[in-house]
Design a protein around this motif. Structure first.
Motif, PDB file in Angstrom:
ATOM      1  N   UNK A 123       0.814  -1.208   0.000  1.00 32.24           N
ATOM      2  CA  UNK A 123       0.000   0.000   0.000  1.00 32.24           C
ATOM      3  C   UNK A 123       0.854   1.268   0.000  1.00 32.24           C
ATOM      4  N   UNK A 124       1.954   1.273   0.770  1.00 32.52           N
ATOM      5  CA  UNK A 124       2.772   2.474   0.875  1.00 32.52           C
ATOM      6  C   UNK A 124       3.385   2.858  -0.462  1.00 32.52           C
ATOM      7  N   UNK A 125       4.046   1.910  -1.111  1.00 34.12           N
ATOM      8  CA  UNK A 125       4.764   2.265  -2.333  1.00 34.12           C
ATOM      9  C   UNK A 125       3.832   2.387  -3.537  1.00 34.12           C
ATOM     10  N   UNK A 126       2.759   1.612  -3.579  1.00 33.56           N
ATOM     11  CA  UNK A 126       1.820   1.746  -4.700  1.00 33.56           C
ATOM     12  C   UNK A 126       1.140   3.110  -4.689  1.00 33.56           C
ATOM     13  N   UNK A 127       0.688   3.536  -3.531  1.00 25.32           N
ATOM     14  CA  UNK A 127       0.045   4.850  -3.436  1.00 25.32           C
ATOM     15  C   UNK A 127       1.067   5.953  -3.681  1.00 25.32           C
ATOM     16  N   UNK A 128       2.293   5.780  -3.155  1.00 25.96           N
ATOM     17  CA  UNK A 128       3.344   6.770  -3.377  1.00 25.96           C
ATOM     18  C   UNK A 128       3.675   6.879  -4.865  1.00 25.96           C
ATOM     19  N   UNK A 129       3.752   5.746  -5.557  1.00 31.59           N
ATOM     20  CA  UNK A 129       4.030   5.766  -6.992  1.00 31.59           C
ATOM     21  C   UNK A 129       2.909   6.461  -7.753  1.00 31.59           C
ATOM     22  N   UNK A 130       1.670   6.222  -7.343  1.00 28.91           N
ATOM     23  CA  UNK A 130       0.541   6.888  -7.987  1.00 28.91           C
ATOM     24  C   UNK A 130       0.617   8.400  -7.812  1.00 28.91           C
ATOM     25  N   UNK A 131       1.031   8.847  -6.639  1.00 27.65           N
ATOM     26  CA  UNK A 131       1.166  10.289  -6.393  1.00 27.65           C
ATOM     27  C   UNK A 131       2.291  10.886  -7.230  1.00 27.65           C
ATOM     28  N   UNK A 132       3.387  10.135  -7.383  1.00 22.37           N
ATOM     29  CA  UNK A 132       4.491  10.617  -8.218  1.00 22.37           C
ATOM     30  C   UNK A 132       4.041  10.758  -9.666  1.00 22.37           C
ATOM     31  N   UNK A 133       3.317   9.764 -10.168  1.00 16.13           N
ATOM     32  CA  UNK A 133       2.812   9.840 -11.542  1.00 16.13           C
ATOM     33  C   UNK A 133       1.871  11.027 -11.696  1.00 16.13           C
ATOM     34  N   UNK A 134       1.024  11.252 -10.696  1.00 11.13           N
ATOM     35  CA  UNK A 134       0.104  12.387 -10.750  1.00 11.13           C
ATOM     36  C   UNK A 134       0.863  13.710 -10.751  1.00 11.13           C
ATOM     37  N   UNK A 135       1.987  13.761 -10.035  1.00  6.00           N
ATOM     38  CA  UNK A 135       2.760  15.002  -9.942  1.00  6.00           C
ATOM     39  C   UNK A 135       3.458  15.349 -11.243  1.00  6.00           C
ATOM     40  N   UNK A 136       3.831  14.340 -12.022  1.00  6.69           N
ATOM     41  CA  UNK A 136       4.586  14.600 -13.253  1.00  6.69           C
ATOM     42  C   UNK A 136       3.712  14.617 -14.496  1.00  6.69           C
TER      43      UNK A 136
END
Length: 295
Positions: free
Chosen positions: A85-98
């Motif tokens: 959950x931690x890294x999947x959600x974090x990766x989704x936020x990174x994709x959203x940021x870029x």
């Protein structure tokens, strides 16, 4: 129960009722079917929007980073679910940021981060020498050892994801079909994209615990792609995606119970077979229709 290829699996008989009674006499199999049903519904609904929005690369990236997330959590002494959950959600936020950059820039950045995190995952596995069966379970999924607590966690996450999708479903559908017109009519396209990517991260983390991190992408995309190949009507194709996903997971669980091979392989094989069959039927129907018109 089969734990490896060296263990003789249970045998299938022609008494289907007795076979299911025997299979469901094991609490972990009951939990596996419950968890599989939850994961199937959430993955199908989320994946339907992934296919509609043409965000399969983002879904692939999020699913890929689930592996280092789980491996890192185990290395630090936590449960693999926390890492999912931690890294999947974090990766989704990174994709959203870029996503504000160009497509090439976005693809290059997410691809680079994905490759680096996959390498980190294998490093975490190497550093944690006590991990024996862990890599196979993380990568390809397993139904062994699913507890009632895990089913409860999956249910809570699944309800939350589906509730938010139900809340934003209509504007998200509008923004997915025609984002420019939606933005001109005041639909918060950017905010919806960020929220959906976070939901994608949560759904991926949930499904990874059943199918494994390498194959969750297939479960997220193939039932939805199959449903959209059958019909373009949103409500019908969404219902079909859920049906195809449930069928793939439940048939995969039955096959994995009777064969000492990874669950993720069977789930992916059934989902892929359904997609290929659908394309074949479409091609045949189109060929027959063309001949009828020509005649």
């Amino acid at each position: 129960m089969p734990l490896s290829a060296d263990v003789i699996p249970p045998s299938w008989s022609w008494n289907i009722v007795a076979d299911f009674q025997q299979m469901w006499s094991y609490p972990f199999m009951v939990n596996a079917f419950r968890a599989g049903a939850i994961v199937a519904v959430v993955a199908a609904v989320t994946g339907w929007f992934v296919v509609l929005r043409r965000q399969t690369f983002a879904a692939h990236t999020v699913s890929a980073v689930a592996f280092p997330g789980a491996a890192g959590a185990v290395l630090l002494g936590f449960g693999a679910a926390y890492g999912y959950f931690t890294l999947c959600v974090a990766a989704a936020l990174v994709i959203a940021a870029v996503r504000g950059g160009g497509d090439g820039e976005e693809s290059a950045l997410t691809g680079t981060v994905q490759a680096f995190l996959l390498a980190c995952g294998f490093l975490f596995i190497a550093l944690y020498r006590g991990l024996l069966e862990g890599p196979q379970a993380i990568l390809f999924g397993t139904f062994l050892g699913i507890t009632t607590t895990q089913v409860t966690v999956l249910l809570c996450v699944g309800i939350a994801v589906l509730a938010v999708l139900a809340l934003i479903g209509r504007p998200l559908l509008f923004a997915s079909v025609d984002p420019r017109v939606a933005a001109a009519r005041g639909v918060p396209v950017r905010a919806l994209s960020v929220v959906f990517l976070v939901l994608l991260g949560a759904a991926t983390a949930e499904a990874s615990q059943i199918t494994g991190t390498l194959l969750v992408f297939a479960l997220m995309v193939m039932p939805a792609a199959t449903a959209r190949a059958v019909t373009a009507r949103p409500a019908v194709s969404l219902a079909l995606a859920v049906l195809f996903s449930l069928t793939a997971i439940w048939m995969g669980l039955i096959a994995a119970y009777y064969a000492p091979y990874p669950l993720g392989f069977f789930v992916t094989s059934f989902a892929f077979s359904g997609y290929v069959l659908t394309l074949g039927v479409r091609a045949l129907h189109g060929s027959l229709s063309s001949r009828g018109v020509a005649a």
